[in-house]
Design a protein around this motif. Sequence first.
Motif, PDB file in Angstrom:
ATOM      1  N   TRP A  67     -31.991   9.319  29.631  1.00 44.32           N
ATOM      2  CA  TRP A  67     -31.038   8.780  30.605  1.00 44.32           C
ATOM      3  C   TRP A  67     -30.143   7.777  29.881  1.00 44.32           C
ATOM      4  N   PHE A  68     -30.727   6.715  29.366  1.00 49.92           N
ATOM      5  CA  PHE A  68     -29.970   5.924  28.389  1.00 49.92           C
ATOM      6  C   PHE A  68     -30.923   5.515  27.281  1.00 49.92           C
ATOM      7  N   SER A  69     -30.457   5.751  26.071  1.00 51.64           N
ATOM      8  CA  SER A  69     -31.400   5.779  24.963  1.00 51.64           C
ATOM      9  C   SER A  69     -31.666   4.396  24.376  1.00 51.64           C
ATOM     10  N   ASP A  70     -30.753   3.435  24.543  1.00 50.22           N
ATOM     11  CA  ASP A  70     -30.993   2.184  23.818  1.00 50.22           C
ATOM     12  C   ASP A  70     -32.204   1.434  24.364  1.00 50.22           C
ATOM     13  N   LEU A  71     -32.527   1.626  25.641  1.00 51.82           N
ATOM     14  CA  LEU A  71     -33.743   1.024  26.183  1.00 51.82           C
ATOM     15  C   LEU A  71     -34.840   2.068  26.399  1.00 51.82           C
ATOM     16  N   VAL A  73     -34.961   4.790  28.336  1.00 51.12           N
ATOM     17  CA  VAL A  73     -35.198   5.157  29.724  1.00 51.12           C
ATOM     18  C   VAL A  73     -34.838   6.621  29.858  1.00 51.12           C
ATOM     19  N   LEU A 133     -38.641   3.111  35.193  1.00 53.16           N
ATOM     20  CA  LEU A 133     -37.402   2.758  35.875  1.00 53.16           C
ATOM     21  C   LEU A 133     -37.039   3.822  36.912  1.00 53.16           C
ATOM     22  N   TYR A 136     -39.134   3.241  39.851  1.00 54.53           N
ATOM     23  CA  TYR A 136     -38.610   2.129  40.642  1.00 54.53           C
ATOM     24  C   TYR A 136     -37.390   2.573  41.444  1.00 54.53           C
ATOM     25  N   ALA A 137     -36.531   3.375  40.793  1.00 52.59           N
ATOM     26  CA  ALA A 137     -35.319   3.820  41.492  1.00 52.59           C
ATOM     27  C   ALA A 137     -35.695   4.611  42.740  1.00 52.59           C
ATOM     28  N   VAL A 181     -39.285  -4.599  33.881  1.00 50.11           N
ATOM     29  CA  VAL A 181     -38.397  -4.966  32.770  1.00 50.11           C
ATOM     30  C   VAL A 181     -39.230  -5.496  31.600  1.00 50.11           C
ATOM     31  N   LEU A 185     -39.795  -3.452  28.051  1.00 52.00           N
ATOM     32  CA  LEU A 185     -39.225  -3.982  26.809  1.00 52.00           C
ATOM     33  C   LEU A 185     -40.327  -4.317  25.811  1.00 52.00           C
ATOM     34  N   ARG A 186     -41.474  -4.774  26.308  1.00 52.35           N
ATOM     35  CA  ARG A 186     -42.575  -5.039  25.384  1.00 52.35           C
ATOM     36  C   ARG A 186     -43.059  -3.761  24.727  1.00 52.35           C
ATOM     37  N   PHE A 190     -39.821   3.035  28.484  1.00 53.19           N
ATOM     38  CA  PHE A 190     -40.171   2.985  29.891  1.00 53.19           C
ATOM     39  C   PHE A 190     -40.924   4.239  30.312  1.00 53.19           C
TER      40      PHE A 190
END
Lengths: 480, 488
Positions: A67-71, A73, A133, A136-137, A181, A185-186, A190
């Motif tokens: 979905w978005f790679s930098d985090l 997800v 995430l 959660y959505a 979150v 991040l830890r 996700f």
Amino acid sequence: MNQWLTMILIVLPVAGALLVAVAPLSAYWLGSFAALVSLVEIGFWITAASRFHYGSPRLQLAQHASWFSDLHVSWHVGMYAFSVWIVGMSVVCMGAATIYGWWVGRDRGRAYFALMLLLTGAVVGVFTSQDLLLFYAFFEAMLIPLYVLIGVWGGADRLRATLTFVVYTVVGSLLMLASIVVLGLREGTFDLTQMHTSHSSLLFLGFLVAFAIKSPLFPFHGWLPITYREAPAEVSGVLSGVVGKAGLYGLLRIAIPIFPAVVADWRGLILALSAASLLYGSLLAFRAPDFRGVVMYSSLAQAGLIGLGLFANNSLGFDGAVLQIVNHGLVSTSLFLLAGMVERRTATRGEFALLGGMARGRPALASLVMIVGIVSLAVPLSTTFAGEFLILAGVFQQGWAWAVLGAIAIVLAAMYMLRAISAVLHQDTGSAVSERATDLRLGELAILVPLVLCLLGLSAWPNLVSGHTLGKTQIERLAK
Amino acid sequence: MIHKPHVDWFALSPSLSLLAAAGLLLMVAVFVPPATRRAVAASTGFAGFVAAGVFAAFLDARSPHVTLLVHDAMIRDRFGALAQVILAGCGAIAVLIAYRERMRDEHVAEYYALLTAAGAGMAFFVQAGNLMTLFLGLEWFSIALYVLTAIDIDLIGSLEAGLKYLVVGAVGSATLLFGSALVYGITGQLSFDKIATAGHTHDAMLVVGLAMIIVGLMFKSSAAPFHMWTPDAYQGAPTPVTAFMSSATKVAALVVTYRVFVSAFPHDVHLWRWAIAIIAVVSLAWGNIGALVQRNVKRILAYSSVSHAGFMLIAIAAANALGERALLYYLIPYSAMSLGAFAVVAARERELGVPVTLQNLAGFGWERPFLGVAMWTFMLGMLGFPLTGGFIGKFYVFAAAYDHGLSWLIVVGVIATMISAYYYLGIIRAMYFRDAAELQLAPAGGSPPRDLFLTLGVFCSLAVTVGSFFAVQPLIDVAHSAANSLPF
């Protein structure tokens, strides 16, 4: 096709909702279209269930896309064995509620059916998403249709009901967002299937509170009375039968597998809260002055019972909890629909003081209230008996006292349910029960009988669910 | 012979195209007959913003490296170009919203001239490379906005709002100017990169200058406690102007705030980080609590914009790679939601002819299904619910705060969001939940006025709001490459 099945289960109702929102049809045809979509959804679930390989603890029918790679997800959906059954229960109950809304002819049909279908998609999303995430959505997305369904089609005090409901839910879910979150991040991802176990009590607490509010568990059930009483009957049904299960599912899929050490530390406290929900809910149900009151407090009690099973930390408890989630979803939806039908016939809000004697000349109504009521109080040979037995056997291993408390609550269940049945069906004819209060119509039977058949089928073979969920081995494989 | 600097006209093309549109519009005001003036003026303004957007997009694609222009006065980079694309989008939608606004025909061309001039000023502002152009850009768009706020002299409160905005805004500008003067006095430098390398980090005078620059920029971002003008100006201004102010001004001010901090004061990060974090907390608290007691929808949205400034300041306070992306990403759905929400308010206002309150919003959702659903989406987006970019924006902001160890800001943000649920959902409640007897029906004369352009504007905002939820990756990539052009 297999990797698309889960996605279809989520997207089909959402696409149906969008179509309902714009299609130039009358409310009646929009309703029949929504009913059709719910039936097709059940069809897809049957396909999915038949292609599922039970016995493997791996994620199946899965689909993954970034979905978005930098985090890190991603859109990651799929089902475990226990999710299959919970999803099945959800699509059946949501379908029954949607079709009931159509049969009743809810006004502002376009909005109503679009929202019911949207809710179906969100619920299935919650039970199948494998990314924190995304979970959660969907978890939050359930609130959007519910808010309007209660606020527009609810009873006289609906504004206060929506406010209470939203305040509780939003507080819980935002605490969960903070936990998500930090946890994501830890971990650096996700993706739930990549998660390692965590030792942080604070993060666990964020999840626990959100799920305890949603389930609801004592002492987070403050939103329950007014919301369930003010919502339309079928919405209360799915709220307690399906949406509440999202909280219990969250405990099962996220809180318990990811925080085993914290759960071990807190087990006593959580079991105590579950037992408190069970006993307190049962007592309140016994004192409730109306049909819905009994049903809604019994669902508080059932959430407590399922909590006992989940935190028993053994296969018996887990399997029993999953079975009981499915059972109670079906029971609760049926009972709320029956309560709605009784209220409609008598033009009351289901007060026992005004009801009574409805069995006379109304055989179908009497039989269905009787059957569902008897199943719900866990009479031996019923599927709820199987579920409660497994849970009590499981929690017995944590300490005999828990099992004793559970057994007491089962006696209470018999008391409050028989009291409700007797107050509606038997005793003297109530002042609100007139000749115009007819027996169940064919359409209502067509909605209720399949639900009851599901319950009877499960009673004949509860092992279909409890024998195919892999218990503790599955839970231990949910996090690394 | 005077030595002329080389000017990279392409780099200035977004501002210049808007400036050209503004000049053309002043001609339109004089030469085009009143019968067609409104249509000609609006299309000229729209064309100006579209041209600026296209130029800015090209600029973004063709500026892989940072270049300083005109004796270091301007900066050509992707950061500024991305901000210009967003600004141009805001302007174009604002034109669509404004088209059917009831205003005097004799002012209509000047209205669009001012709107494009403000846009040009903002496009110039986000490219500013030294303290002089910074102030020039700020005053340029501010003056245009002061006049726009007060342009509708038939509207009660418009003039008052304009005056308030002028007085308070002038204080902000003066503070910024004073701060710039102090910084220049200490370092002897005007351009941002040379201030950074001048090496007067711990000079008390420099710190005072920095503080005053922060205050000046925070006035424009309408962050608390420098937000006093916001509710009055937003309420009093014609609604399309409010829509433009709430979205574009915030984009320009926050983007420039971040640019000034990281390029001119990178060594003082420990100072401005805390200042910004505190301002963020105050904005979140004040914005959300202030909104709770409002009945006028424009005032509610004004306080909500204060709280959103707080959220975006959390990203600035984090001052890390994630925070840069969070800020740039957040601005996109935020601008769309803000424009869309004010557009819906404008639609109701035109229908009823009175200011929109929670009371007379009753039944709006059922009467105008599309606008109702759109408003519903915008409110949920501002609340940070899924299926809107607002959710991802908040998530990124929290992630950035955590990444820098500012977990307490997550707690503040979460509490602020909880409070905000009351008034955002209150607007949805007002639109949908009243009994049929209470419903406010459209004024006599049957169906509400058809307004294709406003609907189109709302549709675009809706598409961006929802689209940014699904297309996170491309937007983050764009934000990422834009943020990479900053020297931090």
